[in-house]
Design an enzyme around this catalytic site. Structure first.
Site, short mmCIF file in Angstrom:
data_model
loop_
_atom_site.label_atom_id
_atom_site.label_comp_id
_atom_site.label_asym_id
_atom_site.label_seq_id
_atom_site.Cartn_x
_atom_site.Cartn_y
_atom_site.Cartn_z
N SER A 178 -6.22 6.31 -2.02
CA SER A 178 -4.80 6.52 -2.34
C SER A 178 -4.43 5.89 -3.67
CB SER A 178 -3.91 5.96 -1.23
OG SER A 178 -4.07 4.56 -1.12
N LYS A 230 4.85 2.10 2.12
CA LYS A 230 4.54 1.72 0.74
C LYS A 230 5.82 1.61 -0.10
CE LYS A 230 -0.14 3.63 0.69
NZ LYS A 230 -1.04 4.68 0.14
#
EC number: 3.4.21.53
Length: 816
Positions: free
Chosen positions: A662, A705
């Site tokens: 990611s 996040k």
């Protein structure tokens, strides 16, 4: 309008709010919705389960697969109970003595409920025989016949010995008993001849007397042999008489049981053997005691064990289905070997142990026979003996009680070998997906024995029907546990929480254990507030408290960042440095954490060097993501000449392993910044995977996040320029908390969504990335142009130095 506004995600897409009036519709509050019964959002699992239960063919056992909390266990238990009620109760099973081979007890089946009756009938039979048998031997007819046999024997014996005595008298002898035998003594003048007088006889006279004595002794021996034969015949007559008496006392009672169980041939055969054994051992019933055992040595007198002589006539009710209303459903929570497959117990007495067929104990597989057995995969795989034994039982459709120790003795020891029971049951194993695929891949028998997979998903579509089912579930939970009812706004909040757990705006989580926790805790907060109904604020409080209880690590990391111990910038710009985002999951809490990623580029031919990989701190997926970057850079800048540069990238202040791809787009931005010398914004954190063509790919944990970086920015003070950049495909995964929505609404924070690296580099640098012109050069004033210029400089630095005359010398050398 800001040129970057086109990349900003509208506030209405940052969380899918559940509108009470529209989405809940007629569902209403939990106080007026119907209670829900069943499993929510698992149509595939429900259909698979019904299929598996309908298949009565061997091998169609069921493997229920799903994550913990998806309702897999609760649904399995419920549906099995419903299916079991439609099936008849299975037969009882008993173990009885094998009179032909006592080490191999015989298994007998009877209709449900009759096993206990059979056991009781046998106990009554033995008690009656112990009472009636002595009385039968006290009857006058028996005594008359017995006395007649004895009298006849006595008369015959007297006649035999009388004739011998008369013959002796005729020969001038008297017969006298000198234990342990008879002797013949010569008689003279009616008086036994003394020894001294006998010795005065002539040798001829003594020879005559001795010859007569031998003939008489021979005659006596013949008479004694005849007497012994007569005694044997008398004993046989007595035994036959007593057997007839015993038979007359037992036959009628045993015959009654034979008639009662005439439809069970095995029991009829067993009762025939019982009657034979009772008649053969009538003295046991006549005296009420066991036959005398061999004398026990004096030294072992203290260790002698009393045994029940009538135990061989008992019935071991091995499986009793008397109370079953339908087929049994056995849920074995501790499926070790003995709990599953039964055991043979031993009776310990001083220095020895003993056992018999009455000490056979059934296991869960025997109790579930004719129905369903439910076990957890992790439990049966923990015990090293269970899995293979279970497969063997399913393969051969029978199971026998066998102690584990018997298989591993160095020297075989005698033990019972009970007759195996035929199996007719369905095994249901509950497992997580990892164990299922492990067994499917490694065990050859698995696919043949477990043909039905019931797969429970962790989420379901957020449709109006499923939303109503969520509301019904909340109502059912409140009703079952006597909780305060949930208002419509509270139900809407729980539904939003379900989407957050699912990680998608268009999904709802099926991990109902976590949803139930929020229901309980919200109701508790409402009760503490002394209100009559749970509201949305109580649900929010429950969610915050749940996160707070498990959030100590998250707070420690944020504290380190805010104190400057972890160097994370949230303002300004920097060349070759960027804020990446990762997700950490610990103790039931998943949170986002910013990470400082740096890149340094210089002349060389090392390519991209991943410091985490070099130090063996990089996982395979992260390594793959870094190697993907080489493909992108080669496609952009090495179409006409090779790349001559070295780039080192790393996660700064990371002291544990790194995995996942990611951050691959984030690492690429840092490399492009280092190559071009153009600084990147530090007030924007970035996440997203990238392919070799520069397309940004979706990642997991987008909500966490964003919130992780937002919390750091909010703690330092929002500047209005801060934000997070995510892949455009992750927009529908966002279920952000109210604080983030308020900041976005007030222009204090922004969420950017991009589809490729070019869009991302423009947001981070404020400059266009640049498109390749027809002449193969990137336009001036673009990031790619600056990067290409730097790569050209690196390439020139790698060229060998120019020495005057070297080229001509090389030509002359080549000619020679």
């Amino acid at each position: 309008m800001d040129s970057l506004d086109r990349f900003k995600v509208p506030i209405e897409k940052l969380r899918k709010i559940c509108e009470c009036s529209r989405e809940l519709g007629s569902c209403g509050s939990s106080g007026d919705t119907p209670s829900y019964e069943g499993v929510i959002g698992q149509d595939r699992a429900v259909e698979s389960m019904h299929f598996g239960l309908s298949m009565d063919i061997p091998g169609y056992n069921i493997f229920v697969v799903g994550q913990h909390g998806t309702g897999r266990s609760t649904y399995t238990h419920t549906i099995l109970q419903q299916a079991a009620m439609k099936r008849p109760a299975p037969k009882d099973w008993c173990y009885v003595n094998n009179f032909l081979d006592k080490d191999r007890p015989v298994a007998v089946s009877l209709p449900a409920g009759q096993g206990k009756s059979f056991q009781k009938d046998m106990d009554i039979l033995i008690e009656e025989l112990r009472t009636s048998m002595p009385k039968a031997f006290e009857q006058g007819a028996y005594e008359q016949k017995r006395d007649a046999i004895v009298r006849n024997l006595q008369e015959t014996m007297e006649s035999l010995y009388g004739s011998v005595e008369e013959e002796a008298e005729r020969e001038g002898f008297t017969m006298k008993q000198v234990p342990p035998r008879f002797v013949f003594i010569p008689v003279k003048d009616g008086v036994p001849m003394p020894q001294d007088q006998y010795e005065k006889l002539t040798s001829q006279e003594r020879a005559v007397l001795d010859e007569k004595g031998r003939r008489l002794m021979k005659r006596l021996d013949e008479s004694m042999r005849q007497g012994q034969e007569l005694e044997r015949q008398a004993r046989e007559e007595m035994t036959e008489l007593e057997r007839q008496v015993a038979m007359s006392a037992a036959a009628q009672r045993v015959g009654i049981l034979k008639a009662k169980y005439a439809d069970v041939p095995k029991i009829v055969e067993y009762l025939f053997m019982v009657l034979k054994d009772v008649v053969d051992n009538y003295n046991l019933f006549r005296a009420g005691e066991a036959p005398k055992a061999p004398e026990t040595p004096q030294a072992m007198q203290g260790f002698k064990e009393e045994t029940d002589p009538f135990v061989k006539y008992k019935v071991n009710l091995f499986v009793n289905n008397e109370r079953c209303k339908g087929a049994p459903v056995i849920i074995e929570s501790n499926p070790n070997y003995y709990n599953l497959f039964g055991k043979l117990e031993y009776r310990s007495h001083m220095l020895s142990v003993s056992t018999d067929f009455t000490m056979l104990r059934a296991g869960a597989i025997h109790r579930a026979n004719g129905g369903y057995l439910v076990v957890q995969a992790k439990d049966i795989l923990t015990d090293p003996y269970v899995w293979e034994a279970l497969k063997k039982a399913l393969k051969y459709r029978q199971t026998a009680v066998e102690n584990i120790g018997e298989q591993y003795r160095l020297i075989p020891a005698g033990s019972l070998r009970p007759e195996p029971l035929p199996l007719d049951l369905k095994i249901v194993v509950i497992s997580n997906p990892q164990l299922y695929y492990l067994l499917y891949t490694l065990d050859d028998d698995f696919q043949r024995l477990f043909k039905v997979k019931v797969d429970f998903d962790v989420d379901m579509p957020r449709t109006p029907a499923n939303i109503c089912q969520y509301a019904d579930f909340i109502s059912a939970t409140c009703s079952k546990d006597l909780l305060l009812p949930f208002g419509r706004d509270a139900v809407a909040k729980v539904i939003e929480y379900g989407s957050r757990l699912a990680g998608n705006q268009n999904k709802l989580s099926t991990r109902f254990n976590e949803v139930t926790e929020i229901i309980y805790e919200a109701a508790s907060f409402a009760k503490a507030d002394k209100v009559q109904e749970v509201s949305a604020s109580h649900v929010d409080t429950a969610v915050r408290h749940k996160k707070y209880r498990a959030g100590i690590l998250e707070e420690k990391i944020q504290e380190h960042i805010l104190k400057g111990k972890m160097l994370i910038r949230t303002e300004g710009t920097e060349v070759g440095q960027i804020n990446g985002l990762s997700v950490i999951s610990t103790g039931g809490n998943m949170f986002g954490m910013p990470s400082r990623i740096t890149a340094r580029t210089y002349s060389g031919r090392g390519g991209i060097i991943n410091i985490e990989r070099e130090t063996q701190m990089s996982g395979q997926i992260h390594t793959k993501g870094v190697l993907t970057l080489s493909g992108y850079l080669g496609g952009k800048f090495a179409q006409k000449k090779p790349l001559g540069f070295t780039a080192q990238i790393t996660f700064e202040q990371s002291y544990e392993g790194v995995d996942g791809d990611s951050a691959s787009s984030t690492e690429l931005y840092a490399i492009l910044s280092s190559l071009s010398g153009i600084p990147l914004r530090q007030d924007i954190a970035v996440t997203g995977s990238v392919d070799q063509r520069g397309k940004v790919q979706p990642i997991g944990g987008a909500t966490e996040k964003i919130e992780g970086f937002f919390d750091i920015c909010a703690s330092r003070g929002l500047t209005g320029t801060q934000g997070v950049m995510i892949p455009i495909q992750n927009i529908d995964d966002l279920m952000l908390k109210d604080e983030v929505l308020d900041a976005v609404k007030n222009g204090k924070f922004a969420i950017y969504a991009v589809k490729d690296i070019e869009e991302g580099i423009e947001i981070l640098t404020g400059m266009p990335a640049g498109e390749l012109k027809e002449d193969g050069i990137y336009p001036d004033g673009t990031v790619f142009h600056a990067a290409e210029r730097r790569l050209h400089e690196f390439g020139k630095a790698l060229e060998p130095p120019h020495i005057p005359g070297m080229k001509n010398d090389m030509r002359r050398r080549n000619r020679r």
